[in-house]
Write a protein that holds these residues in place. Sequence first.
Motif, short mmCIF file in Angstrom:
data_model
loop_
_atom_site.label_atom_id
_atom_site.label_comp_id
_atom_site.label_asym_id
_atom_site.label_seq_id
_atom_site.Cartn_x
_atom_site.Cartn_y
_atom_site.Cartn_z
N ALA A 18 49.78 99.47 50.58
CA ALA A 18 50.54 99.18 51.81
C ALA A 18 49.63 99.24 53.04
CB ALA A 18 51.69 100.18 51.95
N ILE A 19 48.79 100.26 53.12
CA ILE A 19 47.95 100.39 54.33
C ILE A 19 46.89 99.29 54.34
CG2 ILE A 19 46.33 102.12 53.36
CD1 ILE A 19 47.55 102.38 56.87
N GLU A 20 46.40 98.98 53.13
CA GLU A 20 45.38 97.93 53.02
C GLU A 20 45.97 96.59 53.51
OE1 GLU A 20 44.09 97.31 49.01
OE2 GLU A 20 42.55 95.87 49.58
N ARG A 21 47.22 96.32 53.06
CA ARG A 21 47.88 95.06 53.45
C ARG A 21 48.06 95.00 54.97
NH1 ARG A 21 53.33 95.96 51.76
NH2 ARG A 21 53.34 96.95 53.80
N ASP A 22 48.54 96.11 55.57
CA ASP A 22 48.77 96.11 57.02
C ASP A 22 47.46 95.96 57.80
OD1 ASP A 22 51.43 96.29 56.65
OD2 ASP A 22 51.60 98.43 57.08
N LEU A 23 46.41 96.63 57.31
CA LEU A 23 45.13 96.51 58.01
C LEU A 23 44.61 95.09 57.92
CD1 LEU A 23 43.23 99.77 56.90
CD2 LEU A 23 44.21 99.28 59.15
N ARG A 24 44.73 94.52 56.73
CA ARG A 24 44.18 93.17 56.52
C ARG A 24 44.92 92.14 57.38
NH1 ARG A 24 42.63 93.03 50.65
NH2 ARG A 24 40.65 93.97 51.28
N SER A 25 46.26 92.27 57.42
CA SER A 25 47.02 91.23 58.14
C SER A 25 46.71 91.27 59.64
CB SER A 25 48.52 91.37 57.88
OG SER A 25 49.01 92.49 58.58
N HIS A 26 46.43 92.45 60.17
CA HIS A 26 46.19 92.52 61.61
C HIS A 26 44.71 92.41 61.99
CE1 HIS A 26 47.67 93.41 65.61
NE2 HIS A 26 46.65 94.23 65.80
N TYR A 27 43.84 92.95 61.13
CA TYR A 27 42.42 93.03 61.51
C TYR A 27 41.50 92.16 60.65
CZ TYR A 27 43.94 97.09 64.16
OH TYR A 27 44.58 97.92 65.04
N GLY A 28 42.09 91.48 59.64
CA GLY A 28 41.27 90.75 58.66
C GLY A 28 40.36 89.70 59.27
N GLY A 29 40.76 89.14 60.44
CA GLY A 29 39.93 88.11 61.06
C GLY A 29 38.61 88.67 61.58
N GLN A 30 38.67 89.91 62.06
CA GLN A 30 37.48 90.48 62.71
C GLN A 30 36.76 91.51 61.87
OE1 GLN A 30 39.71 91.62 66.36
NE2 GLN A 30 37.67 91.39 67.29
N TYR A 31 37.49 92.10 60.91
CA TYR A 31 36.91 93.20 60.14
C TYR A 31 37.06 92.92 58.65
CZ TYR A 31 37.05 95.80 64.53
OH TYR A 31 36.85 96.21 65.82
N ARG A 32 36.22 93.56 57.87
CA ARG A 32 36.36 93.51 56.41
C ARG A 32 37.07 94.79 56.00
NH1 ARG A 32 32.21 93.63 52.00
NH2 ARG A 32 30.72 94.40 53.51
N VAL A 33 38.17 94.65 55.25
CA VAL A 33 38.95 95.84 54.88
C VAL A 33 38.62 96.23 53.43
CG1 VAL A 33 41.27 96.79 54.59
CG2 VAL A 33 40.78 95.19 56.48
N LEU A 34 38.18 97.47 53.24
CA LEU A 34 37.90 97.97 51.90
C LEU A 34 38.83 99.13 51.60
CD1 LEU A 34 33.96 98.13 51.91
CD2 LEU A 34 35.43 96.24 51.18
N ALA A 35 39.23 99.25 50.32
CA ALA A 35 40.15 100.33 49.94
C ALA A 35 39.61 101.04 48.71
CB ALA A 35 41.53 99.75 49.66
N SER A 36 39.79 102.36 48.68
CA SER A 36 39.34 103.12 47.51
C SER A 36 40.41 104.14 47.15
CB SER A 36 38.02 103.82 47.83
OG SER A 36 37.71 104.71 46.80
N ASP A 37 40.62 104.35 45.84
CA ASP A 37 41.65 105.32 45.46
C ASP A 37 41.06 106.70 45.16
OD1 ASP A 37 40.41 104.92 43.11
OD2 ASP A 37 42.13 104.09 42.03
N SER A 38 39.78 106.90 45.48
CA SER A 38 39.24 108.26 45.32
C SER A 38 38.20 108.55 46.40
CB SER A 38 38.60 108.42 43.93
OG SER A 38 37.25 108.04 43.97
N PRO A 39 38.22 109.77 46.91
CA PRO A 39 37.26 110.11 47.97
C PRO A 39 35.82 109.97 47.49
CG PRO A 39 38.91 111.84 47.71
CD PRO A 39 39.14 110.87 46.61
N GLN A 40 35.56 110.37 46.22
CA GLN A 40 34.19 110.28 45.73
C GLN A 40 33.75 108.82 45.62
OE1 GLN A 40 32.13 112.90 45.61
NE2 GLN A 40 30.63 111.25 45.39
N GLY A 41 34.67 107.98 45.11
CA GLY A 41 34.37 106.53 45.02
C GLY A 41 34.07 105.98 46.40
#
Length: 557
Positions: A18-41
Amino acid sequence: MPKPILLTVDDDTDVLRAIERDLRSHYGGQYRVLASDSPQGALDVLKQLKLRSDHVALLLADQRMPMKDGVQFLQEAREIFPEAKRALLTAYADTNAAISAINEVGINYFFLKPWDPPEEQLYPQLDDLLDDWRASYRPAFEGIRLLGTRWSPRSYELRDFLARNHVPYQWLDVELTANDPETKRLLDALGPEQAANLPIVLFPDGTKLFESAPAEVAQKVGLRTRAQTDFYDLAIVGGGPAGLAAAVYGASEGLHTVIVEREAPGGQAGMSSRIENYLGFPTGLSGGDLARRAVVQAQRFGVEILSPQEAVAVRIEGPYRIVKLADGSEISCHALMIASGVQWRRLGAPGIDKLQGAGVYYGGGATEAITCKGETVYVVGGANSAGQAAMNFARYAERVVMLVRGESLSQTMSQYLIDQVQHTPNIQLWANASVAEVQGEQHLEAISVLCSDTNKMEHVPATSMFIFIGATPRTDWLANLVERDDHGFILTGPDLLWDGDRPKGWTLDRDPFLLETNVPGIFAVGDVRHGSVKRVASGVGEGSVAVQFIHQYLSKV
Ligand SMILES: Cc1cc2nc3c(=O)[nH]c(=O)nc-3n(C[C@H](O)[C@H](O)[C@H](O)COP(=O)(O)OP(=O)(O)OC[C@H]3O[C@@H](n4cnc5c(N)ncnc54)[C@H](O)[C@@H]3O)c2cc1C
């Protein structure tokens, strides 16, 4: 600059999506959005991004994660990207933890879950953070980075190679910049095992080369080392002024032409800090500049340049001259031109060989000059090349000492350079002096100088010594085919005729052309040729004149 990165971390995959989708829809033009499901990853990803010189603008982590909570993650991530804005996603129950994290570990903001509607609960706050980030951010260097140490011969070899091939790069001396936070972050991102394999070349696409040789780096930066076809009208060995001139004239007159160059196009001229006597450049020009211009000109006419690549043997098969290259491949041609110039003569002093590239250098200096800032530099030799080098070092070093065997420079150096050297206050001439021995373990530490006027030995501390004591041709690879003089210089044209007799084995009913060797269709030009005038202009002249003879030769092949 590639798009900066927004990285979000959450072990709950629904929330992450959900957060990845919201970030991408608003900021995807200017930023690259990366998501990880673990802090170590996510930390591993950040280390890779650091090595690629990527920019991270925002780190957004959930507070409640097993193994490592959001605050801990953000603290560790800050070590890698200190300038990135840091924000927490928290449940209402964790509000207190988030507030104390703002105070204690410099979290920039916290968001409560759920953040609906994002237009009110997420974007306005993130916009502020990202505006702040953009306002204060200074982009990192984006090209190739070379990590090494000043006294390592392998580091020197790569620096010299990149500089002479005009490949832009950033040099990071890991000893000198050990306390620089950015160097430390890079080394941490590599980890102790990888960081030990110096020199390391980091490319913007994330590729890392450890302890690599110039040929490997050449391939990666797109320099061509393999021929595109296996036959050429004209193959030229050596990309100095003579070879480049021949290539420009040959290719511009329709010959399918290739240059094979062992180190970098430009040859000796490429090492010259200022050529002042080349026609048309009244204020002089650097050898690097001349080489760059000539390479562009040659490429414009379609010349193929294989570099670094070495010619190691030649054989004749009927009308074909076949050149074997160091990687085992072969190219064949109708006309072959040897323009391999000369290489520095070695100084035979005890202790010198093991310190080559670690304080002792033959020629060169272009890459080293700036690293000698504020130091004393020793230049060995009294000819023009030594004079030019001394003038170049004098711009950076505190003191330049020229060690000259003779009594003065007047026998060996052009008057215009003698005048310049004498009028440069931080150049000191030490006449009647020859290097008897050099000392040092990891790098040059001292030299012993024998003074022929007093017959005494002087010992002086030294960190850098540049040697310019003349040069010899390296033509052994042609020994059984091409006639040479006692010093290895190649004989051409009239020099091959003894009492009017043509060279042994010569079968044509004409004499060898002016710049032709004893093998029809093999020509020699520039410094490698017996009796040549060792100057840029004469090399260029010979290279271009030889093309006329090549046309005549090709018309009868
Ligand atoms: C420091 C310095 C300053 C100088 N300043 C001046 C100046 O101010 N004015 C002036 O007129 N002259 C100057 N000279 C001399 C001038 O640079 C040379 O005369 C000129 O470069 C000779 O050109 P060349 O093409 O014959 O050979 P080089 O420039 O020696 O080029 C030969 C090339 O062949 C390559 N090569 C050799 N063997 C092989 C092989 N087997 N396979 C593939 N490639 C090979 C080498 O790597 C080299 O790049 C200077 C020389 C030096 C070193």
